[in-house]
Design a protein around this motif. Sequence first.
Motif, PDB file in Angstrom:
ATOM      1  N   ARG A   2      -1.187 -63.100  46.116  1.00 38.19           N
ATOM      2  CA  ARG A   2       0.001 -63.803  46.613  1.00 38.19           C
ATOM      3  C   ARG A   2       0.452 -64.850  45.602  1.00 38.19           C
ATOM      4  N   TRP A   3       1.760 -64.894  45.398  1.00 39.19           N
ATOM      5  CA  TRP A   3       2.354 -65.777  44.381  1.00 39.19           C
ATOM      6  C   TRP A   3       3.289 -66.740  45.094  1.00 39.19           C
ATOM      7  N   LYS A   4       2.866 -67.996  45.186  1.00 40.85           N
ATOM      8  CA  LYS A   4       3.607 -68.962  46.005  1.00 40.85           C
ATOM      9  C   LYS A   4       4.189 -70.129  45.212  1.00 40.85           C
ATOM     10  N   GLU A   5       3.920 -70.191  43.906  1.00 39.48           N
ATOM     11  CA  GLU A   5       4.437 -71.312  43.105  1.00 39.48           C
ATOM     12  C   GLU A   5       5.935 -71.137  42.897  1.00 39.48           C
ATOM     13  N   ASP A   6       6.725 -71.946  43.589  1.00 40.57           N
ATOM     14  CA  ASP A   6       8.185 -71.768  43.590  1.00 40.57           C
ATOM     15  C   ASP A   6       8.790 -71.798  42.193  1.00 40.57           C
ATOM     16  N   ALA A   7       8.347 -72.737  41.366  1.00 36.36           N
ATOM     17  CA  ALA A   7       8.926 -72.868  40.029  1.00 36.36           C
ATOM     18  C   ALA A   7       8.628 -71.631  39.187  1.00 36.36           C
ATOM     19  N   GLU A   8       7.410 -71.095  39.296  1.00 33.37           N
ATOM     20  CA  GLU A   8       7.045 -69.899  38.542  1.00 33.37           C
ATOM     21  C   GLU A   8       7.831 -68.684  39.030  1.00 33.37           C
ATOM     22  N   VAL A   9       7.985 -68.573  40.340  1.00 39.38           N
ATOM     23  CA  VAL A   9       8.729 -67.441  40.894  1.00 39.38           C
ATOM     24  C   VAL A   9      10.190 -67.513  40.460  1.00 39.38           C
ATOM     25  N   ALA A  10      10.770 -68.710  40.484  1.00 39.04           N
ATOM     26  CA  ALA A  10      12.163 -68.877  40.061  1.00 39.04           C
ATOM     27  C   ALA A  10      12.327 -68.495  38.594  1.00 39.04           C
ATOM     28  N   ALA A  11      11.382 -68.919  37.747  1.00 44.60           N
ATOM     29  CA  ALA A  11      11.441 -68.576  36.318  1.00 44.60           C
ATOM     30  C   ALA A  11      11.308 -67.066  36.126  1.00 44.60           C
ATOM     31  N   PHE A  12      10.467 -66.442  36.932  1.00 46.96           N
ATOM     32  CA  PHE A  12      10.292 -64.990  36.862  1.00 46.96           C
ATOM     33  C   PHE A  12      11.591 -64.270  37.218  1.00 46.96           C
ATOM     34  N   ILE A  13      12.263 -64.722  38.274  1.00 42.57           N
ATOM     35  CA  ILE A  13      13.531 -64.118  38.689  1.00 42.57           C
ATOM     36  C   ILE A  13      14.564 -64.247  37.576  1.00 42.57           C
ATOM     37  N   GLN A  14      14.645 -65.425  36.964  1.00 45.57           N
ATOM     38  CA  GLN A  14      15.627 -65.633  35.897  1.00 45.57           C
ATOM     39  C   GLN A  14      15.320 -64.769  34.679  1.00 45.57           C
ATOM     40  N   LYS A  15      14.041 -64.572  34.388  1.00 42.98           N
ATOM     41  CA  LYS A  15      13.653 -63.767  33.229  1.00 42.98           C
ATOM     42  C   LYS A  15      13.857 -62.278  33.474  1.00 42.98           C
ATOM     43  N   ASN A  16      13.710 -61.856  34.726  1.00 42.41           N
ATOM     44  CA  ASN A  16      13.798 -60.435  35.084  1.00 42.41           C
ATOM     45  C   ASN A  16      14.955 -60.213  36.053  1.00 42.41           C
ATOM     46  N   ALA A  17      16.122 -60.738  35.689  1.00 44.18           N
ATOM     47  CA  ALA A  17      17.245 -60.820  36.620  1.00 44.18           C
ATOM     48  C   ALA A  17      17.997 -59.515  36.841  1.00 44.18           C
ATOM     49  N   PHE A  18      17.695 -58.477  36.069  1.00 45.66           N
ATOM     50  CA  PHE A  18      18.283 -57.168  36.341  1.00 45.66           C
ATOM     51  C   PHE A  18      17.413 -56.519  37.412  1.00 45.66           C
ATOM     52  N   ALA A  19      17.911 -56.527  38.647  1.00 44.15           N
ATOM     53  CA  ALA A  19      17.083 -56.202  39.799  1.00 44.15           C
ATOM     54  C   ALA A  19      17.699 -55.078  40.625  1.00 44.15           C
ATOM     55  N   THR A  20      17.086 -54.791  41.761  1.00 48.74           N
ATOM     56  CA  THR A  20      17.522 -53.696  42.625  1.00 48.74           C
ATOM     57  C   THR A  20      17.956 -54.244  43.977  1.00 48.74           C
ATOM     58  N   LEU A  21      19.218 -54.027  44.317  1.00 53.05           N
ATOM     59  CA  LEU A  21      19.773 -54.438  45.606  1.00 53.05           C
ATOM     60  C   LEU A  21      19.592 -53.292  46.595  1.00 53.05           C
ATOM     61  N   VAL A  22      18.936 -53.574  47.718  1.00 53.97           N
ATOM     62  CA  VAL A  22      18.656 -52.539  48.719  1.00 53.97           C
ATOM     63  C   VAL A  22      19.304 -52.914  50.051  1.00 53.97           C
ATOM     64  N   SER A  23      20.100 -51.991  50.575  1.00 58.72           N
ATOM     65  CA  SER A  23      20.682 -52.151  51.913  1.00 58.72           C
ATOM     66  C   SER A  23      20.722 -50.766  52.547  1.00 58.72           C
ATOM     67  N   GLN A  24      21.498 -50.619  53.599  1.00 55.71           N
ATOM     68  CA  GLN A  24      21.580 -49.320  54.268  1.00 55.71           C
ATOM     69  C   GLN A  24      23.013 -48.814  54.328  1.00 55.71           C
ATOM     70  N   ILE A  25      23.144 -47.509  54.130  1.00 54.05           N
ATOM     71  CA  ILE A  25      24.416 -46.818  54.320  1.00 54.05           C
ATOM     72  C   ILE A  25      24.149 -45.641  55.251  1.00 54.05           C
ATOM     73  N   ASP A  26      24.833 -45.632  56.376  1.00 48.09           N
ATOM     74  CA  ASP A  26      24.638 -44.569  57.377  1.00 48.09           C
ATOM     75  C   ASP A  26      23.165 -44.418  57.733  1.00 48.09           C
ATOM     76  N   GLU A  27      22.515 -45.579  57.924  1.00 51.75           N
ATOM     77  CA  GLU A  27      21.113 -45.643  58.358  1.00 51.75           C
ATOM     78  C   GLU A  27      20.133 -45.082  57.340  1.00 51.75           C
ATOM     79  N   LYS A  28      20.569 -44.985  56.072  1.00 47.45           N
ATOM     80  CA  LYS A  28      19.680 -44.563  55.000  1.00 47.45           C
ATOM     81  C   LYS A  28      19.603 -45.676  53.956  1.00 47.45           C
ATOM     82  N   PRO A  29      18.423 -45.893  53.352  1.00 47.69           N
ATOM     83  CA  PRO A  29      18.321 -46.896  52.291  1.00 47.69           C
ATOM     84  C   PRO A  29      19.210 -46.529  51.110  1.00 47.69           C
TER      85      PRO A  29
END
Length: 210
Positions: free
Chosen positions: A8-35
């Motif tokens: 488990r990774w709970k250090e907020d500052a480290e997680v924020a830095a990780f997000i900024q460094k790896n900011a090309f990410a995957t957006l997941v939602s649903q269309i017609d009840e499918k991911p």
Amino acid sequence: MYIHLLNRWKEDAEVAAFIQKNAFATLVSQIDEKPWATHLPFVLDQNKDGKAILSGHIAKANPQWKNLADDQEVLVIFQGPHAYISSSWYNHENVPTWNYLAVHVYGKVKLIEGEELMDHLKKLVNIYEDGRPNRVSVETMSVDYVAKQVKALVGFEIVITEVHGSRKLSQNRDGVNHQNIVKNLEESAFPLDKELAEEMRKDRSDYSRS
């Protein structure tokens, strides 16, 4: 995602830095009840209320935007370096595994347009043009050209409600086997293996480079 207690990774500052460094990410939602997933660059920011947000944009040609209604919950997946860990690297019999860093962000969608969308686009371009030769910006592009391009986009913000981080870095291994894994990763020809080795070194303070 499932996260073992040791990872488990709970250090907020480290997680924020990780997000900024790896900011090309995957957006997941649903269309017609499918991911449905779309791969997008995000900007980690704060809104006017001081809440943590991710801002992004999606092409109108992509049907996912039609399901991004205000207050809909979505998932954004950020992934960092990862590597196969061979069982031959241990001093005892064991199974192979995979080490990795990943962050899952949940939040509520808010569609944006006008100045809010332009502000997002300017920030995004400025982040990735930073340090590049012949740097460009939205402000240096012609107004008519930008307006035409923006018509093909849908902007959105995600107000972050939950963040789950996992750092699986052989935390369950003793010092000798941990060092063996790091050594083999550093000697690998794969760039991600070397990057993962550095993350493992940073995670441990019980040994030094030698």
